[in-house]
Write a protein that holds these residues in place. Sequence first.
Motif, PDB file in Angstrom:
ATOM      1  N   PHE A 144       0.781  -1.239   0.000  1.00  0.00           N
ATOM      2  CA  PHE A 144       0.000   0.000   0.000  1.00  0.00           C
ATOM      3  C   PHE A 144       0.807   1.280   0.000  1.00  0.00           C
ATOM      4  O   PHE A 144       0.251   2.355  -0.159  1.00  0.00           O
ATOM      5  CB  PHE A 144      -0.985   0.014   1.188  1.00  0.00           C
ATOM      6  CG  PHE A 144      -0.321  -0.118   2.540  1.00  0.00           C
ATOM      7  CD1 PHE A 144       0.233   0.978   3.162  1.00  0.00           C
ATOM      8  CD2 PHE A 144      -0.286  -1.346   3.195  1.00  0.00           C
ATOM      9  CE1 PHE A 144       0.827   0.867   4.394  1.00  0.00           C
ATOM     10  CE2 PHE A 144       0.311  -1.471   4.437  1.00  0.00           C
ATOM     11  CZ  PHE A 144       0.867  -0.364   5.040  1.00  0.00           C
ATOM     12  N   SER A 145       2.141   1.194   0.181  1.00  0.00           N
ATOM     13  CA  SER A 145       2.895   2.437   0.364  1.00  0.00           C
ATOM     14  C   SER A 145       2.744   3.384  -0.816  1.00  0.00           C
ATOM     15  O   SER A 145       2.432   4.557  -0.652  1.00  0.00           O
ATOM     16  CB  SER A 145       4.367   2.115   0.582  1.00  0.00           C
ATOM     17  OG  SER A 145       4.513   1.426   1.799  1.00  0.00           O
ATOM     18  N   LEU A 178      -5.119  -0.221   6.787  1.00  0.00           N
ATOM     19  CA  LEU A 178      -6.168  -1.229   6.960  1.00  0.00           C
ATOM     20  C   LEU A 178      -6.304  -2.086   5.704  1.00  0.00           C
ATOM     21  O   LEU A 178      -6.300  -3.316   5.756  1.00  0.00           O
ATOM     22  CB  LEU A 178      -7.497  -0.546   7.288  1.00  0.00           C
ATOM     23  CG  LEU A 178      -8.711  -1.469   7.408  1.00  0.00           C
ATOM     24  CD1 LEU A 178      -8.547  -2.429   8.569  1.00  0.00           C
ATOM     25  CD2 LEU A 178      -9.991  -0.675   7.574  1.00  0.00           C
ATOM     26  N   MET A 179      -6.410  -1.390   4.565  1.00  0.00           N
ATOM     27  CA  MET A 179      -6.587  -2.140   3.325  1.00  0.00           C
ATOM     28  C   MET A 179      -5.372  -2.994   3.015  1.00  0.00           C
ATOM     29  O   MET A 179      -5.496  -4.140   2.606  1.00  0.00           O
ATOM     30  CB  MET A 179      -6.836  -1.177   2.153  1.00  0.00           C
ATOM     31  CG  MET A 179      -8.284  -0.980   1.962  1.00  0.00           C
ATOM     32  SD  MET A 179      -8.845  -0.602   0.336  1.00  0.00           S
ATOM     33  CE  MET A 179      -7.575  -0.935  -0.785  1.00  0.00           C
ATOM     34  N   GLY A 180      -4.166  -2.401   3.239  1.00  0.00           N
ATOM     35  CA  GLY A 180      -2.945  -3.146   2.970  1.00  0.00           C
ATOM     36  C   GLY A 180      -2.851  -4.380   3.848  1.00  0.00           C
ATOM     37  O   GLY A 180      -2.606  -5.487   3.367  1.00  0.00           O
ATOM     38  N   GLY A 181      -3.088  -4.211   5.143  1.00  0.00           N
ATOM     39  CA  GLY A 181      -2.989  -5.329   6.057  1.00  0.00           C
ATOM     40  C   GLY A 181      -4.022  -6.399   5.740  1.00  0.00           C
ATOM     41  O   GLY A 181      -3.723  -7.598   5.721  1.00  0.00           O
ATOM     42  N   PHE A 182      -5.217  -5.936   5.440  1.00  0.00           N
ATOM     43  CA  PHE A 182      -6.310  -6.860   5.166  1.00  0.00           C
ATOM     44  C   PHE A 182      -6.026  -7.683   3.909  1.00  0.00           C
ATOM     45  O   PHE A 182      -6.132  -8.907   3.904  1.00  0.00           O
ATOM     46  CB  PHE A 182      -7.584  -6.037   5.013  1.00  0.00           C
ATOM     47  CG  PHE A 182      -8.838  -6.847   4.922  1.00  0.00           C
ATOM     48  CD1 PHE A 182      -9.208  -7.703   5.945  1.00  0.00           C
ATOM     49  CD2 PHE A 182      -9.658  -6.736   3.814  1.00  0.00           C
ATOM     50  CE1 PHE A 182     -10.371  -8.439   5.869  1.00  0.00           C
ATOM     51  CE2 PHE A 182     -10.830  -7.475   3.726  1.00  0.00           C
ATOM     52  CZ  PHE A 182     -11.185  -8.329   4.751  1.00  0.00           C
ATOM     53  N   THR A 183      -5.628  -6.999   2.837  1.00  0.00           N
ATOM     54  CA  THR A 183      -5.395  -7.743   1.600  1.00  0.00           C
ATOM     55  C   THR A 183      -4.172  -8.644   1.737  1.00  0.00           C
ATOM     56  O   THR A 183      -4.139  -9.735   1.177  1.00  0.00           O
ATOM     57  CB  THR A 183      -5.197  -6.810   0.391  1.00  0.00           C
ATOM     58  OG1 THR A 183      -4.192  -5.857   0.708  1.00  0.00           O
ATOM     59  CG2 THR A 183      -6.470  -6.080   0.041  1.00  0.00           C
ATOM     60  N   PHE A 184      -3.192  -8.205   2.514  1.00  0.00           N
ATOM     61  CA  PHE A 184      -2.014  -9.062   2.695  1.00  0.00           C
ATOM     62  C   PHE A 184      -2.402 -10.345   3.436  1.00  0.00           C
ATOM     63  O   PHE A 184      -1.982 -11.445   3.068  1.00  0.00           O
ATOM     64  CB  PHE A 184      -0.926  -8.315   3.469  1.00  0.00           C
ATOM     65  CG  PHE A 184       0.397  -9.008   3.441  1.00  0.00           C
ATOM     66  CD1 PHE A 184       1.174  -8.961   2.294  1.00  0.00           C
ATOM     67  CD2 PHE A 184       0.876  -9.713   4.539  1.00  0.00           C
ATOM     68  CE1 PHE A 184       2.399  -9.596   2.252  1.00  0.00           C
ATOM     69  CE2 PHE A 184       2.093 -10.360   4.502  1.00  0.00           C
ATOM     70  CZ  PHE A 184       2.858 -10.290   3.352  1.00  0.00           C
ATOM     71  N   ALA A 185      -3.249 -10.159   4.438  1.00  0.00           N
ATOM     72  CA  ALA A 185      -3.700 -11.334   5.189  1.00  0.00           C
ATOM     73  C   ALA A 185      -4.484 -12.271   4.282  1.00  0.00           C
ATOM     74  O   ALA A 185      -4.270 -13.478   4.282  1.00  0.00           O
ATOM     75  CB  ALA A 185      -4.557 -10.897   6.371  1.00  0.00           C
ATOM     76  N   LEU A 186      -5.375 -11.700   3.485  1.00  0.00           N
ATOM     77  CA  LEU A 186      -6.130 -12.537   2.556  1.00  0.00           C
ATOM     78  C   LEU A 186      -5.177 -13.228   1.592  1.00  0.00           C
ATOM     79  O   LEU A 186      -5.351 -14.403   1.258  1.00  0.00           O
ATOM     80  CB  LEU A 186      -7.143 -11.698   1.778  1.00  0.00           C
ATOM     81  CG  LEU A 186      -8.311 -11.124   2.589  1.00  0.00           C
ATOM     82  CD1 LEU A 186      -9.271 -10.388   1.677  1.00  0.00           C
ATOM     83  CD2 LEU A 186      -9.052 -12.235   3.326  1.00  0.00           C
ATOM     84  N   GLY A 187      -4.148 -12.488   1.166  1.00  0.00           N
ATOM     85  CA  GLY A 187      -3.162 -13.075   0.268  1.00  0.00           C
ATOM     86  C   GLY A 187      -2.478 -14.265   0.929  1.00  0.00           C
ATOM     87  O   GLY A 187      -2.254 -15.293   0.303  1.00  0.00           O
ATOM     88  N   MET A 188      -2.152 -14.114   2.212  1.00  0.00           N
ATOM     89  CA  MET A 188      -1.500 -15.221   2.907  1.00  0.00           C
ATOM     90  C   MET A 188      -2.430 -16.418   3.043  1.00  0.00           C
ATOM     91  O   MET A 188      -1.992 -17.540   3.221  1.00  0.00           O
ATOM     92  CB  MET A 188      -1.024 -14.769   4.284  1.00  0.00           C
ATOM     93  CG  MET A 188       0.249 -13.949   4.202  1.00  0.00           C
ATOM     94  SD  MET A 188       0.931 -13.591   5.802  1.00  0.00           S
ATOM     95  CE  MET A 188       1.508 -15.189   6.322  1.00  0.00           C
ATOM     96  N   MET A 189      -3.734 -16.151   2.980  1.00  0.00           N
ATOM     97  CA  MET A 189      -4.670 -17.270   2.991  1.00  0.00           C
ATOM     98  C   MET A 189      -4.962 -17.731   1.571  1.00  0.00           C
ATOM     99  O   MET A 189      -5.854 -18.551   1.352  1.00  0.00           O
ATOM    100  CB  MET A 189      -5.964 -16.857   3.688  1.00  0.00           C
ATOM    101  CG  MET A 189      -5.742 -16.488   5.150  1.00  0.00           C
ATOM    102  SD  MET A 189      -7.141 -15.572   5.820  1.00  0.00           S
ATOM    103  CE  MET A 189      -8.328 -16.890   5.948  1.00  0.00           C
TER     104      MET A 189
END
Lengths: 306, 348, 329, 523
Positions: free
Chosen positions: C42-43, C280-291
């Motif tokens: 997201f940076s 929020l969006m970055g963390g959320f999408t990264f987590a989804l990516g890890m799943m």
Amino acid sequence: ADKIALVVKAMGIGFFDATHQGALEAAKELGDVEIIYTGPAKATAEGQIEIINSLIAQNVKAIVVSANDPDALVPVTKKAMQRGIKVISFDSGIRKDGRLLHLAPSNNALIGEKLVKMSEQVVGKTGEIAVLSATAQATNQNTWIAEMKKVLAQPAYSGLKLVSVVYGDDQTDKSYREALGLFKSHPNLKAIVAPTTVGIAAAGKAVTDEKKTGQIFVTGLGLPSEMAGHVKSGAVKSFAIWNPIDLGYSSIHLAHALVKGAKAAPGAKLKMGRVGTATLDKDNEAAMAEPFTYDASNVEQFAKIF
Amino acid sequence: MTRPSLNLRREWILLVIIAAIALAVGARAPVFLTLRNGLDIANDSAILAILVIGQMLVLLTRGVDLSVASNLALTGMLCALAGRAWPGIPLVVLLAMSAGIGALLGALNGWLIVRFNLPAIVVTLGTMSAYRGAIFVASGGAWISDHEIHPLIKGLPRETWFGLPALLWFAAAALLFGAWLLRWRREGRELYAFGGHPSAAVYAGIPVTQRLLMAYTLSGLLAGVAGLLWVGRYSIAFTELASGFELTVIAACVIGGVSIGGGVGTVGGAALGVLFIGVVNGALPVIQVSPFWQQAIAGAVILISVALNAGSQRQRGRQILERHEGTVSASAAPPAPPATPVPQGNRA
Amino acid sequence: MKALDTWERVLIGLIALVYLFFGLTVDNFLSPYALADSTFNFSEKALIALAMALLIVAGEIDLSVAATMALASLAMGYAMQAGASLPLMLLAAVATGVACGALNGWLVTRWKLPSIVVTIGTLSLYRGLALVLLGDQAITGYPETLSTWGNGSLGDLFGLEDPTALIVPIEFAVMLLATLAVGLFLHRSVMGRRVYAIGANPIASRFSGIAVDRYRLGLFIFAGVMAALAAILLTGRIGSTRPNLAMGWELDAITIVILGGVAIEGGRGSIVGVALAAVLMGGFTFALGMMNVAGIVMSMIVGALLIVSMVLPRWLRRRPTPKLAAQAT
Amino acid sequence: MTSTPAKPALLTLRGLHKRFGPTHALRGVDLDLVPGEALALIGENGAGKSTLVKTLTGVHQPDEGEIRLDDRAVRFAVAQDAQAAGIVAVHQETVMFEELTAAENIFIGRQPMKGPPWLRVIDWARMNRDAQAALDQVVDRETAGFTSTTLVRELSLAQRHLIEIARALSQQARVVILDEPTAALSQAEIRDFYGIVRGLKAQGVAVLFITHKFDEIMAVCDRYVVLRDGASVGTGRIDEAQEQQLVALMAGREIADIYPPVADRRGPTVLQVHGLSHPTEFADVSFELRRGEILGFYGLVGAGRSEVMLALMGLNPDASGEVRIDGKTIDIRRPGDAIAAGLAYVPEERQRQGGILGFSVRHNISLAGLAGPRSAIGQSLSRGPWLSAEREQGLAARMIERLRIKTASQDTPLSGLSGGNQQKVVIAKWLGLEPRIVILDEPTKGIDVGAKQAVYQLIAEMVEQGLAVILVSSELPEVMHLAHRTIVMRRGRPVAEFAIGEADAETIVAAASGLHLQTESAT
Ligand SMILES: Nc1ncnc2c1ncn2[C@@H]1O[C@H](COP(=O)(O)OP(=O)(O)OP(=O)(O)O)[C@@H](O)[C@H]1O
Ligand SMILES: Nc1ncnc2c1ncn2[C@@H]1O[C@H](COP(=O)(O)OP(=O)(O)OP(=O)(O)O)[C@@H](O)[C@H]1O
Ligand SMILES: [Mg+2]
Ligand SMILES: [Mg+2]
């Protein structure tokens, strides 16, 4: 089980779904391998980078990528390799320093030659042909077109004239419109060569719709399941593709070998299960096989598989 | 109702420009001016025209529907799936299904917008992604390709009725419907009224909620039908179908003089906007403009046409000073009260 | 106009929730490396979202930012191919950003056109120009420094012995700095107040002596500069320039801004909210990516999230349907 | 003081309450409307008059209380319900659709239809005809300057008001509500308007008439209801009422003379305007203004006065001419230049041009001070480029105190204030800058007597302190009582100038309207 990730250009492309099938087959054979099949929503390098970042965080053992951009992925795959992850590319390669090895589906020169030969088959010795490609950035398409041009430059093919290269952006409607545009701007056109699965289907459709069957032929690279109808209608005589199932299967075998400690170096010979052995060249690249040609005689049979 | 001369004039200008482009291209590639090619362009523009009518209804209310392309693709995919699952499905059911699903998706946009009083651009930005993702979920990411598409769906756009392709009849029906609604029905006039002055519409007793819902539902319905036609025409359905097409739809509206600010625009203008895009899109491959130029040209065309639009709208206004003789123009200011004294007194 | 309002608290709560939930359910999600890597998601988008936030607060919008990024990266690549030094390359990128922004701003202010229409047009134009200039080529071979900026951590930048000591990515640090600067500008400076005023009532602002059009022009140019900055970092990160660079990012940036609580009709919103929304969006999408959730499903979830984030507060307040009349009065 | 209507009431309100969040806008309104009578609803700004109208017409729902029509309790969920019940309103804000024709504006939502039931379409011809007939009732077709097929965006404010009245008339209404319908009308049109109201009464329609002008009440109304702070505080017959008494009721206190004495301490010339012209709006405007002077600009609506003032402020890019301040020619291209030269402009359209409704009172007050790039006070409001919260608060507190602005706090949004207080905030915004020349454009438009008196008091104080004031007004008494000199404009040109006490009302109106009036005894 060892996690091996299969990262494709974009989700929802029949070709890659077939490679996934092959990958699962290999995983079953190898026993201790778990396949993660993933890819971005749109075919962009940025999307693949995000995915690879999250794969690194998951501590996968190996990543097998078909790259949307040979250079853009290098930094992130380097990072992955630093953290002990084996990265190889298949289908569409990553630059040499960004992967351990690359498994090409076939030899680029062979593909270029195949495309020209298939058009000669329908056009005859002389006539106009045009190329309907994917996006203007697509690496492998551009390589193949370049190879085609080399082959066409040979005296044996002096009668074939490549009149235009257009881009359908791998979108059906745009490819379709580009095909119609080709019909109009080149009334003497004999063949459209579409080295992309979206383009060849759209061009086949355009030929049928314009009732130009028998007058203009479409050829190129396509999937039997998607092309069966066009072969039947007569818009397509023959097309080629390598076996994506074998491609996925072999890639996973290679990745697994690396995970188990094999070294990727020029001249190394690596086993690919039932497909045979890959020999790495000086750039750590290996090619699978010559593309296979499909026509009315065999397309139905393969359409059931991929 | 007298439409102001200005509006008519800009529609004529657009028509002249379209004709000029067609002639210029025809001069270089005569094939461009054949009836065959005309039909091709019309056929190509037909789906766009259907979408533009829906988008126009929404734009008139100061809204925007960014989700049309996703709606189109989702509806098209669901119809394709239905066709694959039930080979015996009749065409009427498919048509009703496409209209129904599309209308439902559109109504969801409308409901979010009126129930929670949310800006349309944000809601449809959200549903644009959500509907697109739903296609992936529905199809499992797989393509429905040529031989799996139901023959009736494939056949529909290739049908010829009374000598003209079916697609043209669909487009004509959409245009006529738009014109009928917007010119001859209260509901349509109320869209103009609401777009021109939303709060006044409430005071004037216009059922604002119903009208907004109607606009978004119709936009969705038309997108749904367009989805069925799209899948039939290109006989393929997949997740990224028609992605990014919403910008083309909006561009056609804007070029046709439908204002993003609401309350302004005619069906005729919108149809010309579609024609313009159709002609340009059809011309570029024919005259072999490098494919790399196409997008840049499209952008430049949008900019120039909105700038022209704005230029012609700026001239309107009031005038207090008496005009000099002979400069009476079309957009006349209200004439002055007569100088003949009306006997009257005044008490402060 | 306050920097920390109820919405910002909700965002902080959501971020805590996301990191806690996924931290517990997804292995490694909270490892320092994963956290550092997640910021790359997201940076750069946050940088253009910051500029977009200023524009939206001022009642405008810029859909061409991502296309501007492509042109800026292209200019940098050409400068390199022409043998320019690194500072000159950066200058070329920034100058291109300024030119793109200035064209947007000029069209909006001089011709009184709605910015959404103008920037739909320039989106096509800029992206198209990048295609015309670069075609099917790519520019590669960027200097190592650039790659460090894009991929490295502060540890690398300061040449620490042990690079793991300071694994905060440079890009993330740049984003934080930019957030701070833009936040101070909008919330603490006189000019920031004027930006709010313009968004809330441009006519009254002009009548009060604010040079409204200059501000608009300035904000569009600023968006160009931020796009250039994002392009420099992104080019450094991926080491190549292609015409489809950052394709579709404008919508991501707008989503971040809206999620951050900025009112799309202008006049309201805070930079803190925008930065929080980016995280929020970055963390959320990264987590989804890890799943290993598919990208397209992820964007579906983000779309739904965008709507829910707006519906929820209104739903909870349980007000009767607000009359549309209230909007105009 | 109370009086029961002679006939049975058509519409009755009992104990009506309406809250907007913390604002309790209506707190118990009782009122009876009788067929054939006009009821005047009067009250200060923010008393709740418009809220009452909106509640009656289904735009808002009452929180408590009862509306009875023909002695049956009714509820109007939306505006059409009220219309269907025969209640129509001309709302205070002009509610016009610019891109539609006059006829469509009159018939929107109830256009006549034709054709078979399965294909009903709008009958345009009939609608245009009927609309023209409705317009003919309101205004002479010759003098109107427009027909039913003219697009509303081409019409002036006054013409738009006429269409709204025609809309109300065309609805076969039983109750007609007029919320300050005359605010934009010229004297002649107001007289026509009286005729319309009388006609309505003759047809047995019940009229509810809201205005701040007592002469209008006296001319057409039969009874009155006074609203104060959202409650009805008095009612009675107009012919038994005294103006003073009504004012006292409205304000809740006695108000003696609303015009303060204005001292004549005129000093040297500060502003000289020479040959100010514009291609379409005005021509050859020249005048001088002295320190401590109030210069009135009188004219009918649309005479071009506002356009001249906009030009002075650098808001009218097509204008040309010479402007000198203290003898020095200055080049005014944008408002910033004018502000730096010491000019301040309180615009005519308070909510659109004057204040920012979503901003707090404090931020509105500090806006100009923070905006003017070169203004002296701009420096002191901020610390360099940074905002200074204390200084801003200090200024707002001083201004709220000095102008006696009624607001819950500095943080209240401007939209939460009544019209008169909003106007004071806009004036405060400029006074904070300590300007030398203040232009007030219709400063008392649509505000109540109490607030008016406060504004006049402010103007008197300003000249006391040596400011020069330009007062643009369409209210003749205002300029006659306050201005040292008055310039009359007509159709974009200054046509006459009078010193204080030099001319009577008739002469001035004659100059403004271009008519030579026969003096007529009062009607
Ligand atoms: N939609 C609304 N939301 C919040 N407050 C409101 C709203 N409408 C009116 N008010 C408040 O209700 C009160 C009454 O306002 P209203 O407009 O009815 O006064 P009024 O008597 O018509 O005044 P004026 O003479 O200025 O027109 C005011 O304090 C106003 O700020
Ligand atoms: N038909 C109209 N359409 C748009 N704006 C109008 C219209 N009529 C008047 N106005 C606005 O009101 C102002 C009219 O001011 P103008 O200078 O014409 O006359 P004036 O003598 O100031 O009369 P007044 O201000 O009382 O209307 C203009 O600045 C304009 O903004
Ligand atoms: Mg009122
Ligand atoms: Mg005025």
